[in-house]
Every structure is written in structure tokens, then in C-alpha cells.
Design a protein around this motif. Sequence first.
Motif, PDB file in Angstrom:
ATOM      1  N   SER A  50       0.978  -1.256  -0.047  1.00 45.16           N
ATOM      2  CA  SER A  50      -0.074  -0.174  -0.089  1.00 45.16           C
ATOM      3  C   SER A  50       1.122   1.045   0.038  1.00 45.16           C
ATOM      4  O   SER A  50       1.667   1.452   0.922  1.00 45.16           O
ATOM      5  CB  SER A  50      -0.718   0.047   1.323  1.00 45.16           C
ATOM      6  OG  SER A  50      -1.629   1.093   1.342  1.00 45.16           O
ATOM      7  N   GLN A  51       0.773   2.042  -1.117  1.00 46.05           N
ATOM      8  CA  GLN A  51       1.479   3.170  -1.084  1.00 46.05           C
ATOM      9  C   GLN A  51       0.586   4.348  -1.045  1.00 46.05           C
ATOM     10  O   GLN A  51      -0.326   4.761  -1.943  1.00 46.05           O
ATOM     11  CB  GLN A  51       2.277   3.305  -2.400  1.00 46.05           C
ATOM     12  CG  GLN A  51       3.442   4.189  -2.265  1.00 46.05           C
ATOM     13  CD  GLN A  51       3.406   5.523  -2.792  1.00 46.05           C
ATOM     14  OE1 GLN A  51       2.091   6.051  -2.936  1.00 46.05           O
ATOM     15  NE2 GLN A  51       4.503   6.117  -2.785  1.00 46.05           N
ATOM     16  N   ALA A  52       0.729   5.413   0.054  1.00 45.74           N
ATOM     17  CA  ALA A  52      -0.161   6.828   0.058  1.00 45.74           C
ATOM     18  C   ALA A  52      -1.496   6.514   0.051  1.00 45.74           C
ATOM     19  O   ALA A  52      -2.202   5.619   0.769  1.00 45.74           O
ATOM     20  CB  ALA A  52       0.387   7.503  -1.283  1.00 45.74           C
ATOM     21  N   TYR A  53      -2.417   7.073  -0.671  1.00 39.68           N
ATOM     22  CA  TYR A  53      -3.861   7.178  -0.949  1.00 39.68           C
ATOM     23  C   TYR A  53      -4.344   7.792  -1.960  1.00 39.68           C
ATOM     24  O   TYR A  53      -3.473   8.074  -3.048  1.00 39.68           O
ATOM     25  CB  TYR A  53      -4.215   8.080   0.366  1.00 39.68           C
ATOM     26  CG  TYR A  53      -2.980   9.133   0.359  1.00 39.68           C
ATOM     27  CD1 TYR A  53      -2.915  10.231  -0.376  1.00 39.68           C
ATOM     28  CD2 TYR A  53      -2.248   9.376   1.668  1.00 39.68           C
ATOM     29  CE1 TYR A  53      -1.543  11.134  -0.347  1.00 39.68           C
ATOM     30  CE2 TYR A  53      -1.420  10.291   1.625  1.00 39.68           C
ATOM     31  CZ  TYR A  53      -1.206  11.105   0.820  1.00 39.68           C
ATOM     32  OH  TYR A  53      -0.198  12.064   1.186  1.00 39.68           O
ATOM     33  N   THR A  54      -5.904   7.676  -2.278  1.00 36.86           N
ATOM     34  CA  THR A  54      -6.592   8.483  -3.355  1.00 36.86           C
ATOM     35  C   THR A  54      -7.114   9.734  -2.593  1.00 36.86           C
ATOM     36  O   THR A  54      -7.240   9.854  -1.573  1.00 36.86           O
ATOM     37  CB  THR A  54      -7.049   7.374  -3.948  1.00 36.86           C
ATOM     38  OG1 THR A  54      -8.374   7.138  -3.101  1.00 36.86           O
ATOM     39  CG2 THR A  54      -6.655   6.259  -4.533  1.00 36.86           C
ATOM     40  N   GLU A  55      -7.710  10.361  -3.564  1.00 35.11           N
ATOM     41  CA  GLU A  55      -8.688  11.556  -3.244  1.00 35.11           C
ATOM     42  C   GLU A  55      -9.909  10.884  -2.372  1.00 35.11           C
ATOM     43  O   GLU A  55     -10.424  11.614  -1.474  1.00 35.11           O
ATOM     44  CB  GLU A  55      -9.029  12.324  -4.521  1.00 35.11           C
ATOM     45  CG  GLU A  55      -7.964  13.043  -5.273  1.00 35.11           C
ATOM     46  CD  GLU A  55      -8.552  13.788  -6.502  1.00 35.11           C
ATOM     47  OE1 GLU A  55      -9.229  14.578  -6.368  1.00 35.11           O
ATOM     48  OE2 GLU A  55      -8.161  12.885  -7.470  1.00 35.11           O
TER      49      GLU A  55
END
Length: 339
Positions: free
Chosen positions: A284-289
Motif C-alpha cells: 500500500s502506497q499513500a492514498y487516493t482523493e
Amino acid sequence: MRAAIFQGVGKPLSIENVPDPTPDADQVILAVENAGICGSDLHVTEHAHTPSGLILGHEFAGTIAAVGSNVTGWKAGDRVTALPLNACNSCDACESGLPALCSANLFTGCYLNAPGAYAQYVAARGNMLQRLPNGVKFEDGALVEPLAVAHHVVSMADMPKGASVLILGGGPIGAAVALFARHAGARHVVVSEMSENRRTRAAELGATATIDPNAEDVFEAYRKATGEARPRFVFECVGIPGMLRQAVELAGVRGCVVVAGVVIQEDVIAPIVALGKEVTIRFSQAYTEQDFAAVIDAIARRDINPRPLHSATVTLDELPDAFEALRKPTTQCKILIKP
């Protein structure tokens, strides 16, 4: 404006006066109300390739002070947070709604030409802004970024309600993963963490049981706490070599391991162990809006209470000492800056 400046490996941040930022056509300038210290900020300052003069800080919330000529729908005075991303907007990742995975992305606070929020003002892309409802305080807004990381981690597992979860690591991300695992309907949420203070904080955020891996065998303690042989879902939130191997060994048959911990150097696992159980490993890398929006909505609705994550607030002048103190074992979780 005043800002905390990275001067080189082994040197403390220095508080200096630098020019106020002005917005590019697609940017806004935020007056920073709160910014968070992230473990990745500490890691960045330990590498010789990190340029001197960098302004760190990618977790922030504030009030819009200036608006670029091409930005619509926003005005001075709006209360916001933002995804700290400066992606190309034209690659496969961007077109798939995954700007954090854009190979050309400049992460705010990691590049000289994308300075961060350890300052009185910070620039953000207009298309990365997220509005803070009236019920969401700036302190909560500065927690949205790390909470969005955890929300994304949990969503990667695609857990059914009633799932059993083991989280390795109870730092800010591990504790937030416990929060969202419970929010997603997990029945057992067990956190393995060496720090007593962090175990207590994880319990406040939703962990149903905690384990001290220095005093207990994690496998036996998990079984005792849940009555189950092995967890179906394991979240690796430590980020040191060896933890992925342990996560695979602990997972049950057809279990899912989601890796949130960042290991820069090479690591070793035993593939035959994963093969023998048909374990799925996801990173898992970072995120979405959508992760940001979901977190803000959950806070506004009082569906979650992230406040236990916030352990202290410091001024800009206090930041250098607080930052250096985090390099040693600490009871702190998330320190916010009020510049």
C-alpha cells in the motif's frame, strides 16, 4: 515567512525567514494552521542525497490565502487540507485516479521545488484540495493525511465484516489502521507493539487486544486473545527488514498480508511459506482523493475519533528540538506544529 529549514544530515532544523510563496496558475497558497511530523520526514533527513534548504512537511491544514489564476471553486478564507501531490496529470497512473503512483509526482516537502508545511505558508495544487467542514478542526485536518494512509491500507485488504486482524506496529500508521479496521467491522483487532504507551493508544483507537512482542510470543498471544489459530489479515506497519517475513509466517491459510511499512534496502522472505498457505501479499502506497474524502466525512460524522493520535503540539521555534527527540524511542505518537 518563517520556516524550518533542513541544513544537512546530522544537523538540526533551523528556523529562518524565507520569501513568501506565490501561487502558480494551478495552485493555491495556504496559511498553515497545523502541520504534522511524519516518520518519513525523519528518514528523509538521514540520507545524504536530501538537499540542504529543503522545507519538510506533507501533513497540513489551513486557510486559503491566495488563489492561482486557473483555480476555480476556491476562494481566500476557505478551510482546507490537501493531498501533498504534484503529479503530471497525463500518465496511466494519473488517468486511473492514482496520482500518488505517478512516476513524475513531486511529493510536497520532499523537493526543493515543492516545499512543505513546516512553515507559515505552503503551496498546494488546486485539484488536490479537500474542504474541511465546520465540525472538523484544523488539528483534525492535519491528521487527515496519515489517516488517509491507514484508510487506504485497510481498503487494500478488502476485508469482510467480522474479520480477524493482526497489526504489526502501533505507531501512528499502525494505530490508525486499528481505528479503520474496527470502523470497517473487524471483530478482532490485535496490535503487536513494543511501547506500552503506544499499546494503550491503540486500545483507545479500537484495538481489541494488544501484544508486547518483547514479552510474549506473537503467535501464541494472538491465539490466546482471539481463540483463533492464525489471523486472516496481517498489516505490516513497522518497516524494518524481517517484518514482512514474520507477517507471512503469522498469516493463516489464504491469508492476506498488506505492507504499509517502508523498507528501502533489500529484504528476505521465505517464498515457500507463502506458497504453502497461498498467502496474498499487497503493498500500500499513500492514498487516493477518495481516501481523503472518506476520512474527512468519517470525522465530520463522528464515526471515528482520531484525537488519541495527537499527542502534542509545538510551535515553529520548538520544532527543531521536538523533531530531533523523535529519533530516539518515544512515547509520542503524532506531534502537530502550529506555525
